[in-house]
Enzyme design. Structure first.
Site, PDB file in Angstrom:
ATOM      1  N   LYS A 106      43.857  10.893   9.437  1.00 38.09           N
ATOM      2  CA  LYS A 106      43.321   9.553   9.669  1.00 38.09           C
ATOM      3  C   LYS A 106      43.116   9.392  11.182  1.00 38.09           C
ATOM      4  O   LYS A 106      43.914   8.766  11.883  1.00 38.09           O
ATOM      5  CB  LYS A 106      44.304   8.514   9.119  1.00 38.09           C
ATOM      6  CG  LYS A 106      43.770   7.104   9.067  1.00 38.09           C
ATOM      7  CD  LYS A 106      44.806   6.168   8.429  1.00 38.09           C
ATOM      8  CE  LYS A 106      44.358   4.736   8.481  1.00 38.09           C
ATOM      9  NZ  LYS A 106      45.399   3.816   7.992  1.00 38.09           N
ATOM     10  N   GLU A 152      42.676  -3.638   7.936  1.00 40.36           N
ATOM     11  CA  GLU A 152      42.322  -2.342   7.356  1.00 40.36           C
ATOM     12  C   GLU A 152      41.789  -2.481   5.928  1.00 40.36           C
ATOM     13  O   GLU A 152      41.040  -1.631   5.452  1.00 40.36           O
ATOM     14  CB  GLU A 152      43.535  -1.404   7.332  1.00 40.36           C
ATOM     15  CG  GLU A 152      43.964  -0.921   8.706  1.00 40.36           C
ATOM     16  CD  GLU A 152      45.147   0.002   8.622  1.00 40.36           C
ATOM     17  OE1 GLU A 152      44.991   1.189   8.995  1.00 40.36           O
ATOM     18  OE2 GLU A 152      46.228  -0.442   8.179  1.00 40.36           O
ATOM     19  N   TYR A 188      33.127  25.162  -4.601  1.00 39.67           N
ATOM     20  CA  TYR A 188      33.589  24.267  -3.536  1.00 39.67           C
ATOM     21  C   TYR A 188      32.694  23.047  -3.373  1.00 39.67           C
ATOM     22  O   TYR A 188      33.152  22.008  -2.919  1.00 39.67           O
ATOM     23  CB  TYR A 188      33.789  24.997  -2.199  1.00 39.67           C
ATOM     24  CG  TYR A 188      32.644  25.860  -1.748  1.00 39.67           C
ATOM     25  CD1 TYR A 188      31.510  25.320  -1.176  1.00 39.67           C
ATOM     26  CD2 TYR A 188      32.728  27.243  -1.863  1.00 39.67           C
ATOM     27  CE1 TYR A 188      30.470  26.117  -0.750  1.00 39.67           C
ATOM     28  CE2 TYR A 188      31.691  28.054  -1.438  1.00 39.67           C
ATOM     29  CZ  TYR A 188      30.566  27.490  -0.882  1.00 39.67           C
ATOM     30  OH  TYR A 188      29.535  28.285  -0.460  1.00 39.67           O
ATOM     31  N   GLU A 193      49.854   8.961   2.011  1.00 37.98           N
ATOM     32  CA  GLU A 193      50.743   9.755   1.160  1.00 37.98           C
ATOM     33  C   GLU A 193      50.369   9.603  -0.317  1.00 37.98           C
ATOM     34  O   GLU A 193      50.313  10.589  -1.060  1.00 37.98           O
ATOM     35  CB  GLU A 193      52.207   9.342   1.373  1.00 37.98           C
ATOM     36  CG  GLU A 193      52.791   9.739   2.714  1.00 37.98           C
ATOM     37  CD  GLU A 193      52.495   8.771   3.862  1.00 37.98           C
ATOM     38  OE1 GLU A 193      53.086   8.928   4.939  1.00 37.98           O
ATOM     39  OE2 GLU A 193      51.652   7.848   3.690  1.00 37.98           O
TER      40      GLU A 193
END
Length: 120
Positions: free
Chosen positions: A98, A21, A53, A73
């Site tokens: 994810k 990863e 935005y 997190e």
């Protein structure tokens, strides 16, 4: 209290705990809800009186694309802190997904809220 939202912001990032990863980019999806009083913008019809935005999306994408976290997190906390500090957002709800992280699941991720939702 009004809410400005961004849904399905897709950003490729280096994220994950496994060695493989760390060598690839993975697609992350971000949904945001942000408390913002739109009355001034509605009255003036001027961009500078609202939460832009596009500017928020660009800044989040920049942060995520340059990040190197192992855990979503940690990334979610950084995104939330940046938004609250740089855009003066009192309350936000952030969903960070994810997709593909768990083969048998359509999607995985987390949902956090930061700040006070009350009147802005």
């Amino acid at each position: 209290m009004d809410t400005v939202f961004i849904e399905g912001l897709a950003v490729d990032a280096t994220i994950g705990v496994f060695d493989w990863e760390r060598r690839i980019k993975q697609r992350l999806l971000i949904d945001l809800e942000m408390a913002w009083d739109i009355k001034a913008a509605a009255k003036s019809d001027r961009l500078e009186h609202t939460l832009d935005y596009k500017a928020v999306s660009d800044r989040v994408a920049e942060l995520v694309a340059s990040s190197q976290y192992e855990l979503i997190e940690s990334l979610a906390e950084e995104i939330a802190a940046m938004l609250r500090n740089e855009f003066s957002i009192n309350w936000l709800r952030l969903r960070l997904s994810k997709p593909g992280a768990v083969v048998a699941a359509k999607n995985v991720g987390l949902l956090i809220e930061r700040g006070q939702r009350g009147d802005v």
